[in-house]
Enzyme design. Structure first.
Site, PDB file in Angstrom:
ATOM      1  N   GLU A 199      27.527   5.871  -8.199  1.00  0.00           N
ATOM      2  CA  GLU A 199      28.656   4.878  -7.772  1.00  0.00           C
ATOM      3  C   GLU A 199      29.736   5.813  -7.635  1.00  0.00           C
ATOM      4  O   GLU A 199      30.360   5.982  -6.683  1.00  0.00           O
ATOM      5  CB  GLU A 199      28.770   3.955  -8.553  1.00  0.00           C
ATOM      6  CG  GLU A 199      29.925   2.753  -8.272  1.00  0.00           C
ATOM      7  CD  GLU A 199      30.174   1.649  -9.149  1.00  0.00           C
ATOM      8  OE1 GLU A 199      29.937   1.654 -10.429  1.00  0.00           O
ATOM      9  OE2 GLU A 199      30.779   0.465  -8.727  1.00  0.00           O
ATOM     10  N   ASP A 277      27.298  -7.689  -6.476  1.00  0.00           N
ATOM     11  CA  ASP A 277      27.794  -6.857  -7.838  1.00  0.00           C
ATOM     12  C   ASP A 277      29.010  -8.065  -8.879  1.00  0.00           C
ATOM     13  O   ASP A 277      28.282  -8.242  -9.534  1.00  0.00           O
ATOM     14  CB  ASP A 277      28.809  -5.676  -7.319  1.00  0.00           C
ATOM     15  CG  ASP A 277      28.735  -4.565  -8.516  1.00  0.00           C
ATOM     16  OD1 ASP A 277      28.284  -4.904  -9.509  1.00  0.00           O
ATOM     17  OD2 ASP A 277      29.146  -3.415  -8.186  1.00  0.00           O
TER      18      ASP A 277
END
Ligand code: HPA
Ligand code: ZN
Length: 338
Positions: A199, A277
């Site tokens: 990420e 998310d």
């Protein structure tokens, strides 16, 4: 049917969702009030205005502050139920949610309180909303290996309620190898494993998650695009990547959605999926994520259908239920575009 309606009506699975990241400010204030806890912000509006992030850590600071009002089992129930109502409205038929026990046990909230509240809501979600679910227990990677081991042991009385363990929080400076032994122990106990990797971190963290943590899928995985050997391996093993477009935008993993690698990844043959998310913080639930990325990358109905199909393939569902959902999805797509 136009593209937005098509997205809304597709039966979907969500695989990357932090239940604490679905904590809407309205509910946060309501729970804070009933628990006599003073939030740092005076109103829902001023809290929402603070949701401007330049990197993952800015978000995490607010996310952990938000969890501080969750004290009782009913609080965890309400948090989870609130998400499930949203999931139903988004036509999610199966969801695999992550929770961060250490965000609560470090504040003195018992593990039992957290998991009982979440699981009672998930059971109601199955019975009353028809949404199937699996639960993933994530370790906070900024905390120690010893803390993660302690959490793993605490989870054992609830072993059958938890499908997999995961790894989240600050990626920089906390590589997968820090948790190699904890994940090995978790696998001995029969848990599946997943991990946030690539990420904010380099492709090496994705290699580490695969080789040292033996993960079944990678959460995010954006930086895989920097390493051709890694791309080959992910394709060959069909390792799913749980991509979160609006999260990537809000946390500046991408500069804008039109430069997001999702479409390229899909066409290379990577098993990419779309997820929300932390929807309360990043400006949208799963349909918003699909609509935003489909519009930015001009995705076709076929491409969107493929992304949704990938999610069911990538899920931890038992094979018979997976097939049931895939047929449901196929019927819908056939009716719509073939
Ligand atoms: N990344 C890392 N840790 C997290 C996230 C995320 O997007 N959301 C909640 N914890
Ligand atoms: Zn995440």
């Amino acid at each position: 049917m136009n593209l937005v309606k098509y997205i809304e009506r597709l039966p979907k699975a969500e695989l990357h969702l932090h239940i604490e990241g679905s904590f809407e400010p309205e509910l946060m204030f309501r729970i804070a009030e009933r628990n006599n806890i003073q939030l740092k912000f005076r109103s829902v509006e001023s809290l929402r205005e603070a949701y401007h992030f330049t990197q993952l850590q800015d978000f995490l600071d607010l996310y952990y502050a938000g969890t501080s009002v969750l004290i009782y089992e009913q609080d965890f129930y309400d948090l989870t139920w609130d998400y499930l109502i949203k999931a139903k409205a988004n036509n999610i038929v199966h969801t695999e949610i992550m929770f961060d026990p250490q965000a609560h046990t470090t504040r003195g909230v018992p593990f039992e309180t957290v998991i009982k509240g979440i699981c009672r809501a998930l059971n109601d979600g199955k019975e009353k909303l028809g949404i199937s679910s699996e639960l993933i227990m994530s370790f906070l990677r900024h905390l120690s290996e010893e803390d993660a081991f302690k959490t793993l042991e605490e989870s054992l009385p609830y072993r059958e309620m938890i499908t997999a363990v995961g790894l989240d929080s600050s990626e920089r400076g906390n590589p997968p190898e820090k948790f190699g032994r904890v994940f090995a122990k978790a696998r001995e106990y029969g848990f599946f494993t997943v991990a946030h990797a690539g990420e904010e971190g380099p492709p090496e963290n994705i290699w580490g998650a695969l080789d040292l943590l033996n993960v079944s899928r990678i959460d995010h995985g954006n930086s895989s695009m920097l390493d051709n050997k890694l791309i080959e391996k992910l394709i060959e093993r069909q390792i799913p990547l749980t991509i979160c477009p609006l999260s990537n935008l809000r946390l500046k993993v991408v500069n804008d959605l039109s430069s997001h690698p999702l479409k390229t990844m899909l066409h290379k043959g990577l098993r990419v999926t779309v997820n929300s998310d932390d929807p309360a913080y990043f400006g949208g639930y799963i349909n918003d994520n699909f609509v935003a990325i489909a519009s930015a990358l001009s995705l076709s109905k076929e491409e969107i259908g493929q992304l949704v199909q990938n999610s069911f393939h990538a899920s931890f569902l038992p094979e018979s239920t997976r097939q049931k959902y895939l047929h449901l999805l196929d019927d819908f797509i056939n009716l719509e575009i073939r």
